[in-house]
Design a protein around this motif. Structure first.
Motif, PDB file in Angstrom:
ATOM      1  N   ARG A 273      18.017  31.706 -24.618  1.00 20.81           N
ATOM      2  CA  ARG A 273      18.781  30.652 -23.710  1.00 20.81           C
ATOM      3  C   ARG A 273      19.524  29.495 -24.603  1.00 20.81           C
ATOM      4  O   ARG A 273      20.643  29.091 -24.023  1.00 20.81           O
ATOM      5  CB  ARG A 273      17.685  29.816 -23.160  1.00 20.81           C
ATOM      6  CG  ARG A 273      17.943  28.455 -22.311  1.00 20.81           C
ATOM      7  CD  ARG A 273      16.827  28.027 -21.451  1.00 20.81           C
ATOM      8  NE  ARG A 273      17.122  26.547 -20.972  1.00 20.81           N
ATOM      9  CZ  ARG A 273      17.147  25.472 -21.463  1.00 20.81           C
ATOM     10  NH1 ARG A 273      16.992  25.278 -22.743  1.00 20.81           N
ATOM     11  NH2 ARG A 273      17.578  24.486 -20.817  1.00 20.81           N
ATOM     12  N   MET A 274      18.903  29.127 -25.935  1.00 24.25           N
ATOM     13  CA  MET A 274      19.631  28.048 -26.626  1.00 24.25           C
ATOM     14  C   MET A 274      21.007  28.801 -26.966  1.00 24.25           C
ATOM     15  O   MET A 274      22.358  27.992 -26.926  1.00 24.25           O
ATOM     16  CB  MET A 274      18.813  27.996 -27.724  1.00 24.25           C
ATOM     17  CG  MET A 274      19.790  27.123 -29.136  1.00 24.25           C
ATOM     18  SD  MET A 274      18.710  27.040 -30.597  1.00 24.25           S
ATOM     19  CE  MET A 274      19.433  28.578 -31.285  1.00 24.25           C
ATOM     20  N   TYR A 275      21.315  29.941 -27.402  1.00 25.98           N
ATOM     21  CA  TYR A 275      22.360  30.453 -27.594  1.00 25.98           C
ATOM     22  C   TYR A 275      23.514  30.674 -26.601  1.00 25.98           C
ATOM     23  O   TYR A 275      24.802  30.117 -26.722  1.00 25.98           O
ATOM     24  CB  TYR A 275      22.393  31.986 -28.377  1.00 25.98           C
ATOM     25  CG  TYR A 275      21.925  32.027 -29.877  1.00 25.98           C
ATOM     26  CD1 TYR A 275      22.384  30.997 -30.770  1.00 25.98           C
ATOM     27  CD2 TYR A 275      20.895  32.844 -30.118  1.00 25.98           C
ATOM     28  CE1 TYR A 275      21.873  31.040 -31.873  1.00 25.98           C
ATOM     29  CE2 TYR A 275      20.650  32.997 -31.491  1.00 25.98           C
ATOM     30  CZ  TYR A 275      20.999  31.683 -32.574  1.00 25.98           C
ATOM     31  OH  TYR A 275      20.433  31.911 -33.786  1.00 25.98           O
ATOM     32  N   THR A 276      23.006  31.187 -25.418  1.00 23.51           N
ATOM     33  CA  THR A 276      23.718  31.360 -24.237  1.00 23.51           C
ATOM     34  C   THR A 276      24.381  29.919 -23.726  1.00 23.51           C
ATOM     35  O   THR A 276      25.585  29.756 -23.589  1.00 23.51           O
ATOM     36  CB  THR A 276      23.240  31.952 -22.984  1.00 23.51           C
ATOM     37  OG1 THR A 276      22.052  31.334 -22.780  1.00 23.51           O
ATOM     38  CG2 THR A 276      22.949  33.389 -23.539  1.00 23.51           C
ATOM     39  N   MET A 277      23.757  28.855 -24.019  1.00 22.15           N
ATOM     40  CA  MET A 277      24.156  27.503 -23.702  1.00 22.15           C
ATOM     41  C   MET A 277      25.205  26.780 -24.588  1.00 22.15           C
ATOM     42  O   MET A 277      26.097  26.435 -24.389  1.00 22.15           O
ATOM     43  CB  MET A 277      22.814  26.501 -23.790  1.00 22.15           C
ATOM     44  CG  MET A 277      21.887  26.781 -22.440  1.00 22.15           C
ATOM     45  SD  MET A 277      20.744  25.573 -22.447  1.00 22.15           S
ATOM     46  CE  MET A 277      21.433  24.224 -21.584  1.00 22.15           C
ATOM     47  N   TYR A 278      24.824  27.434 -25.865  1.00 21.63           N
ATOM     48  CA  TYR A 278      25.975  27.118 -26.862  1.00 21.63           C
ATOM     49  C   TYR A 278      27.339  27.887 -26.702  1.00 21.63           C
ATOM     50  O   TYR A 278      28.283  27.385 -27.084  1.00 21.63           O
ATOM     51  CB  TYR A 278      25.572  27.586 -28.335  1.00 21.63           C
ATOM     52  CG  TYR A 278      26.254  27.279 -29.420  1.00 21.63           C
ATOM     53  CD1 TYR A 278      26.952  26.129 -29.643  1.00 21.63           C
ATOM     54  CD2 TYR A 278      26.682  28.473 -30.215  1.00 21.63           C
ATOM     55  CE1 TYR A 278      27.837  26.176 -30.973  1.00 21.63           C
ATOM     56  CE2 TYR A 278      27.475  28.573 -31.401  1.00 21.63           C
ATOM     57  CZ  TYR A 278      28.203  27.150 -31.660  1.00 21.63           C
ATOM     58  OH  TYR A 278      29.051  27.072 -32.580  1.00 21.63           O
ATOM     59  N   PHE A 279      27.026  29.252 -26.151  1.00 16.10           N
ATOM     60  CA  PHE A 279      28.347  29.934 -25.872  1.00 16.10           C
ATOM     61  C   PHE A 279      29.126  29.209 -24.908  1.00 16.10           C
ATOM     62  O   PHE A 279      30.353  29.112 -24.972  1.00 16.10           O
ATOM     63  CB  PHE A 279      27.753  31.240 -25.585  1.00 16.10           C
ATOM     64  CG  PHE A 279      27.023  32.323 -26.494  1.00 16.10           C
ATOM     65  CD1 PHE A 279      27.160  31.819 -27.876  1.00 16.10           C
ATOM     66  CD2 PHE A 279      26.281  33.279 -26.082  1.00 16.10           C
ATOM     67  CE1 PHE A 279      26.429  32.488 -28.985  1.00 16.10           C
ATOM     68  CE2 PHE A 279      25.569  33.873 -26.882  1.00 16.10           C
ATOM     69  CZ  PHE A 279      25.619  33.570 -28.390  1.00 16.10           C
ATOM     70  N   LYS A 280      28.538  28.630 -23.976  1.00 20.28           N
ATOM     71  CA  LYS A 280      29.155  27.956 -22.837  1.00 20.28           C
ATOM     72  C   LYS A 280      29.721  26.913 -23.310  1.00 20.28           C
ATOM     73  O   LYS A 280      31.076  26.672 -22.839  1.00 20.28           O
ATOM     74  CB  LYS A 280      28.255  27.780 -21.516  1.00 20.28           C
ATOM     75  CG  LYS A 280      28.588  27.158 -20.112  1.00 20.28           C
ATOM     76  CD  LYS A 280      27.610  27.118 -19.404  1.00 20.28           C
ATOM     77  CE  LYS A 280      28.435  26.468 -18.248  1.00 20.28           C
ATOM     78  NZ  LYS A 280      27.266  26.106 -16.944  1.00 20.28           N
ATOM     79  N   LYS A 281      29.449  26.096 -24.097  1.00 25.56           N
ATOM     80  CA  LYS A 281      29.947  24.882 -24.683  1.00 25.56           C
ATOM     81  C   LYS A 281      31.132  25.218 -25.488  1.00 25.56           C
ATOM     82  O   LYS A 281      32.213  24.323 -25.488  1.00 25.56           O
ATOM     83  CB  LYS A 281      28.811  24.071 -25.693  1.00 25.56           C
ATOM     84  CG  LYS A 281      27.840  23.517 -24.900  1.00 25.56           C
ATOM     85  CD  LYS A 281      26.845  22.795 -25.807  1.00 25.56           C
ATOM     86  CE  LYS A 281      25.228  22.492 -25.165  1.00 25.56           C
ATOM     87  NZ  LYS A 281      25.516  21.418 -24.249  1.00 25.56           N
TER      88      LYS A 281
END
Length: 359
Positions: free
Chosen positions: A142-150
């Motif tokens: 979840r942490m990474y996918t939110m970073y990917f989105k940003k």
């Protein structure tokens, strides 16, 4: 940046420019379009730097002449002219210094490994801690996918193996972006440790679990040539979602590269052909990474601190929930805002790792 330091950097760039000028006209470079384009881009940037370097030296010479007049000439009118001229020269020098700094920074970015600009395969696996480790894989995902989105990057799940109760034992992502994907995420490879009270813990004790993260640059078939005779292919029924289809069709693929004993599974697609293509992509990246790590080990003998070797056995980070703290052990840096960090705000830590490695 001090003038002496800048002059040294510009002098190094000039030598590099002369070497590049010789290399770019070699027949073996001209015939290889890929190498030629890379060198041509470097040549153009270095040519601009050298031009500024020559202009910078001329202005420094003029500054010495003006200073000599101001110190030794008794003519008031001449001194006034020299003062005005000195002001113009200093302005010019300041402008050249800024341009030079920007070009040197640009040149440094271009000199980063070609891998840094590549898209990646991200692999997350649970380690010690049983079900809690599987849950933490899901949290880090979840942490990474939110970073990917940003960051404006897009990802697809290639392979997923669910945990016993919740979370994942293993999950593999195919991540694509316009630039800098591997250059940012390469620092994430290693063991990520979590310290927190599990939901199943009745006595409120803090448990420690760990997962491993591997970030592999995606490579093309021209970069890693895999002989199909070296691959053992197995098919099996997918254990993922998909209703009745997964129970009737052996669409999932397992590939084993016999020379390196690397094994890859892919079951997210309904088509065996598509699963095979994705598995080959992951296999190619793992073989490439193996060779890369061998080279990194040789380099690390000479260099004491490499924060992005991609070694998955090294504990790199601890996420301490009771203290709301995330600590990166390679640079001894702690951020006391774990909740924000877990919401994908990890760029600050990545930037610090970049600075540390560049030193």
């Amino acid at each position: 940046m001090k003038k002496t330091s800048l002059l040294k950097k510009l002098e190094v760039s000039k030598k590099e420019f002369l070497e590049t000028s010789k290399s770019i006209i070699q027949p073996n470079i001209i015939s290889d379009q890929k190498k030629y384009r890379i060198l041509l881009k470097k040549y153009i940037t270095l040519k601009k730097i050298v031009s500024l370097y020559e202009e910078y030296k001329k202005k420094l010479t003029l500054l010495k002449e003006v200073d000599f007049i101001l110190e030794n000439d008794s003519d008031t009118e001449m001194k006034e002219l020299a003062t005005t001229e000195k002001y113009k020269i200093l302005e010019n020098l300041s402008s050249i210094e800024k341009k030079s700094y920007n070009l040197l920074s640009s040149s440094k970015e271009e000199s980063e490994t070609e891998d840094d600009r590549k898209s990646v395969i991200v692999e997350l696996r649970s380690g010690t801690g049983g079900d809690e480790a599987c849950l933490f894989v899901e949290d880090i995902l979840r942490m990474y996918t939110m970073y990917f989105k940003k960051s404006g990057w897009k990802y697809k799940i290639i392979h997923a193996q669910k945990g016993g109760i919740k979370g994942y034992k293993e999950i593999i992502l195919d991540l694509n972006g316009e630039k800098g994907v591997y250059g940012n995420l390469k620092y994430e490879s290693g063991v990520h440790r979590v310290q927190r009270i599990p939901k199943t813990e009745s006595q409120g004790r803090v448990h420690t679990s760990a997962i491993t993260v591997a970030v592999l640059p995606k490579v093309k078939d021209i970069e890693v040539n895999i002989n199909l005779s070296d691959i053992k292919k197995d098919t099996f029924r997918s254990s993922g979602s998909g209703g009745q289809h997964v129970n009737k069709t052996e669409s999932a693929v397992r590939l084993t590269h016999i020379p390196s004993k690397i094994t890859v599974e892919c079951q997210e697609e309904r088509s065996q052909h598509k699963n095979f293509e994705k598995a080959i992509s992951v296999l190619r990246s793992r073989i490439y990474q193996n060779e890369k790590e061998k080279r990194s080990r040789k380099i690390s003998i000479k260099r004491k601190s490499l924060v992005s070797t991609g070694d998955r056995s090294i504990k790199i980070r601890t996420y301490n929930y009771p203290k709301n703290r995330v600590t990166d052990h390679r640079i001894h840096k702690s951020i006391y805002n774990l909740s924000e960090f877990m919401n994908g705000n990890i760029q600050e830590m990545i930037n610090l790792l970049k600075l540390f490695e560049n030193k």
